[in-house]
Design a protein around this motif. Structure first.
Motif, short mmCIF file in Angstrom:
data_model
loop_
_atom_site.label_atom_id
_atom_site.label_comp_id
_atom_site.label_asym_id
_atom_site.label_seq_id
_atom_site.Cartn_x
_atom_site.Cartn_y
_atom_site.Cartn_z
N GLN A 199 -10.27 -101.02 -19.91
CA GLN A 199 -11.38 -100.50 -19.40
C GLN A 199 -12.52 -100.93 -20.19
N VAL A 200 -12.57 -100.68 -21.43
CA VAL A 200 -13.73 -101.28 -22.35
C VAL A 200 -13.90 -102.72 -22.10
N LEU A 201 -12.86 -103.29 -22.34
CA LEU A 201 -13.01 -104.98 -22.16
C LEU A 201 -13.37 -105.04 -20.63
N GLY A 202 -12.78 -104.56 -19.62
CA GLY A 202 -13.15 -104.81 -18.48
C GLY A 202 -14.64 -104.47 -18.10
N ASN A 203 -15.13 -103.27 -18.64
CA ASN A 203 -16.59 -102.89 -18.15
C ASN A 203 -17.12 -103.99 -18.77
N ILE A 204 -16.96 -104.35 -20.03
CA ILE A 204 -18.11 -105.42 -20.60
C ILE A 204 -18.10 -106.56 -19.74
N ALA A 205 -16.89 -107.00 -19.11
CA ALA A 205 -16.88 -108.33 -18.23
C ALA A 205 -17.65 -107.88 -17.15
N SER A 206 -17.59 -106.81 -16.61
CA SER A 206 -18.24 -106.53 -15.23
C SER A 206 -19.57 -106.55 -15.56
N PHE A 207 -20.12 -105.95 -16.81
CA PHE A 207 -21.60 -106.22 -17.23
C PHE A 207 -22.21 -107.52 -17.22
N LEU A 208 -21.37 -108.37 -17.58
CA LEU A 208 -21.63 -109.77 -17.97
C LEU A 208 -21.69 -110.42 -16.79
N ILE A 209 -20.82 -110.13 -15.66
CA ILE A 209 -21.11 -110.67 -14.46
C ILE A 209 -22.47 -110.10 -13.56
N LEU A 210 -22.47 -108.85 -13.70
CA LEU A 210 -23.64 -108.12 -13.07
C LEU A 210 -24.88 -108.99 -13.54
N PHE A 211 -25.00 -109.14 -14.82
CA PHE A 211 -26.03 -109.73 -15.87
C PHE A 211 -26.27 -111.19 -15.16
N SER A 212 -25.22 -111.94 -15.01
CA SER A 212 -25.46 -113.17 -14.52
C SER A 212 -25.67 -113.24 -13.00
N VAL A 213 -25.55 -112.38 -11.96
CA VAL A 213 -25.84 -112.06 -10.81
C VAL A 213 -27.09 -111.99 -10.79
N ALA A 214 -27.74 -111.21 -11.98
CA ALA A 214 -28.99 -110.89 -11.89
C ALA A 214 -29.79 -112.15 -12.16
N ILE A 238 -22.35 -119.84 -18.69
CA ILE A 238 -21.48 -119.58 -19.79
C ILE A 238 -21.29 -118.12 -19.58
N LEU A 239 -22.19 -117.16 -19.15
CA LEU A 239 -22.00 -115.98 -19.08
C LEU A 239 -21.05 -115.82 -17.92
N LEU A 240 -20.84 -116.42 -16.93
CA LEU A 240 -19.90 -116.20 -15.77
C LEU A 240 -18.59 -116.75 -16.19
N ILE A 241 -18.51 -117.64 -16.93
CA ILE A 241 -17.23 -118.01 -17.56
C ILE A 241 -16.65 -117.10 -18.37
N THR A 242 -17.51 -116.45 -19.36
CA THR A 242 -17.21 -115.30 -20.26
C THR A 242 -16.66 -114.20 -19.30
#
Lengths: 508, 112
Positions: free
Chosen positions: A165-180, A212-216
């Motif tokens: 969950q911790v790693l998955g949430n970080i990934a979700s935040f990065l995805i939301l960041f790149s969507v923004a 890069i954010l999306l790939i991460t």
């Protein structure tokens, strides 16, 4: 035909909500309805795959104004058809397997409800043509999978789930960041519309940062090598049917699929990005295989081997991207991408089968330790034979399907003059053979010390395994050109031709 | 420009917290900080200087509206964030019942 597309999301989502309510009255409702709806989805997705029409569906009927799409679009093109097929077929077989397997757990209704929710989320990710909507569906499926990983509520399961969950949430935040960031730059969320706008833009540092954010972010979801830490824990701690779904479908549908979709159909990818993706794929291929050799836990070994096989899929796409961005021969790129898609189908079949086989061993012996297991081939003939087939398929021995898909990827690498990559792919394939020989020897052959009285698993479990084993052999037929045209060519064309996807959404 | 940088700093603060804290609850709080920094960025993207809420009335002549779409996105993302945080807390409390501690140094059964 048009109205059938949203059913892929509505049916499993509605079932997920109905199961806890009706399941309280009749205990057998959940285990009948889940395979039933997945069988219906199987039928729909296969008939989609065999028909050639590709279309889009506008949720809520918000028509485009001046050719600018404003509503949420569900897009059914060749690539999503293929992934929908994989999800529903493996989901159906796994849900049948789960009927007996899940008996030892409490609150079975919740298991099936979460399972349906996960399928609904994955179907949503695959169909959605809107990048924020894609994020929402992704969260639906991963939240269900967090809960499913912790389903055993033992010490290990909870720890694995928290890490995931911790790693998955970080990934979700990065995805939301790149969507923004994407919305900031293009003022639209529709993938086809973004792609239309980005075509006229030059590649800027801002855009590269977003890529890069999306790939991460999606790399974390797909467990490509520097981001893989959660996968061996999560996939080995989950109940076996769930592991089969996570390894077989989830990391592809929400990780690899989205990376490929966004880079082929949304961004105009540069050579640098293509090289980055290929290097990440090659790294996960090698390191995943090397880490798998020393594992003592059977499901952990399979989890590491998943990382390695995801690497194969990624390098196939990476080779295709490198050739396309340099303007090389398109036929080689087509070969590489087709090989990758082929390996994607194959991997979900044989890795699903391997996890179900490991689950069968654990169901009868209550251990996953290779040191204690051994000599089970006489007691469990069906499990042993099917797992042997899957092991040969994953290590690339003809005539199983894994051989042909790996061969196609290697041929494409040689034709693209990437000899190092081709050599690495061959070497990793040999390493895979080594650790699967070890797996076979220490689980099914050798001396049986502790488990002389175990029996074969019940019919529901062996049924799924037999079907998957037949698929392992039968899918080799895709290597024949005329069969390949039916199954893979639509998907390859919709990836290579960027305008096709745009025209599907924005009808001029 | 300053506000954008501040929201990025908030993001990094959350990341720092996740990496350095040893307490499960503090990790969950750090994740929430990270999450809300992105929500702030999203709202900032939709903000237009001197803009008013996008409700169409007859009273204002030639109004400048702020972009409503990021606000809708943030509302959706907050609901998702609620679900993920609830899930994290549920697992953290279960872990506390099994291990009797919130310290991640004592919770390490899985290795390799």
């Amino acid at each position: 035909m048009n109205s059938l597309i949203p059913l892929f999301i509505i049916i499993p989502l509605a079932t997920a909500f109905v199961i806890p309510i009706i399941g309280k009255l009749t205990s057998s409702f959940a285990k009948i309805i889940t395979p039933a709806i997945l069988l219906i989805l199987c039928y729909f997705s296969i008939s989609f795959l065999l028909s050639s029409n590709q279309e889009s569906y506008i949720v809520g009927g918000w028509q485009a104004i001046n050719d600018i799409p404003i509503g949420i679009y569900l897009v059914l093109d060749g690539f999503s058809k293929l992934i929908l097929c994989i999800i529903s077929i493996l989901g159906f077989l796994v849900s049948i397997y789960a009927i007996t397997y899940i008996k030892e757990y409490t609150s079975k209704n919740n298991f099936y409800a979460l399972f349906c929710l996960m399928v609904a989320g994955m179907n949503g990710v695959v169909l959605s043509g809107d990048i924020f909507n894609l994020f929402v569906f992704l969260e639906i499926s991963v939240i269900a999978s967090y809960a499913l990983v912790a389903f055993g509520v033992g010490k290990k399961e909870l720890e694995a789930s928290f890490k995931y969950q911790v790693l998955g949430n970080i990934a979700s935040f990065l995805i939301l960041f790149s969507v923004a960031l994407l919305y900031w730059q293009t003022k639209t969320l529709n993938i086809a519309d973004i792609s239309n706008i980005l075509k006229t833009h030059d590649s800027t540092a801002f855009l590269t940062f977003t890529q890069i954010l999306l790939i991460t972010g999606f790399g974390l979801k797909a467990a490509i090598i520097p981001f893989h830490a959660w996968l061996p824990d999560a996939h080995s701690s989950a109940p076996s049917p769930v592991s089969a779904m996570l390894s077989g479908v989830l990391i592809k549908a929400i990780g690899v699929y989205v990376i490929i979709r966004l880079f082929f159909n949304m961004f105009v990818f540069t050579y640098d990005i293509a090289v980055t993706i290929t290097v990440l794929g090659a790294l996960s291929m090698i390191i995943g295989a090397l880490l798998a050799i020393n594992q003592k836990d059977i499901k952990r070994l399979l989890a590491y081997s998943s990382i390695s096989q995801i690497g194969y899929i990624i390098i196939g796409f990476g080779i295709g991207m490198m050739i396309l961005s340099k303007g090389g021969k398109q036929s080689i790129a087509v070969l590489a991408i087709a090989g990758s898609l082929f390996h994607m189908i194959n991997h979900s079949v044989f890795k699903g089968l391997l996890f179900l086989g490991a689950g069968a061993v654990e169901y009868r012996t209550n251990t996953r330790d290779m040191g204690q297991l051994g000599g089970l081939s006489e007691n469990m003939p069906i499990t042993s034979t099917t797992t042997l087939g899957a092991s040969m398929a994953i290590s690339g021995i003809p005539p199983f399907n894994g051989f042909f898909s790996k061969l196609i990827i290697i041929i494409a690498a040689v034709q693209a003059n990437l000899y190092v990559l081709a050599a690495l792919a061959v070497i990793v394939s040999i390493i895979t053979l080594v650790y699967f020989l070890k797996y076979q020897k220490s689980v099914f052959y050798g001396e049986n010390r502790n488990f002389k009285k175990v029996k074969e698993v019940p019919f529901a479990m062996s049924f799924s395994m037999i079907i998957l084993a037949i698929l392992c052999l039968g899918l080799s037929l895709i290597a024949i050109p005329s069969v390949r045209e039916i199954v893979l060519d639509q998907a390859v064309n919709s990836l290579i031709d960027m305008d096709k996807y745009i025209n599907l959404v924005i009808q001029h | 420009m300053m506000v954008y940088i501040l929201s990025f700093i908030l993001f990094l603060v959350g990341l720092y917290g996740i990496i350095t804290r040893r307490n499960l609850i503090k990790i969950v709080i750090s994740l929430s900080i990270m999450e809300f920094s992105i929500f702030i960025l999203l709202v900032l993207i939709g903000y237009i200087d001197g803009g008013i809420a996008p409700i169409i009335t007859d009273q204002v002549i030639n109004p400048t509206y702020v972009d409503p779409l990021p606000q809708a996105m943030v509302l959706t993302a907050i609901v998702i964030g609620l679900a993920t945080t609830a899930m994290l807390m549920a697992i953290a409390i279960r872990l506390y019942r099994k291990y009797g501690t919130f310290d991640i140094r004592e919770i390490k059964n899985l290795k390799g």
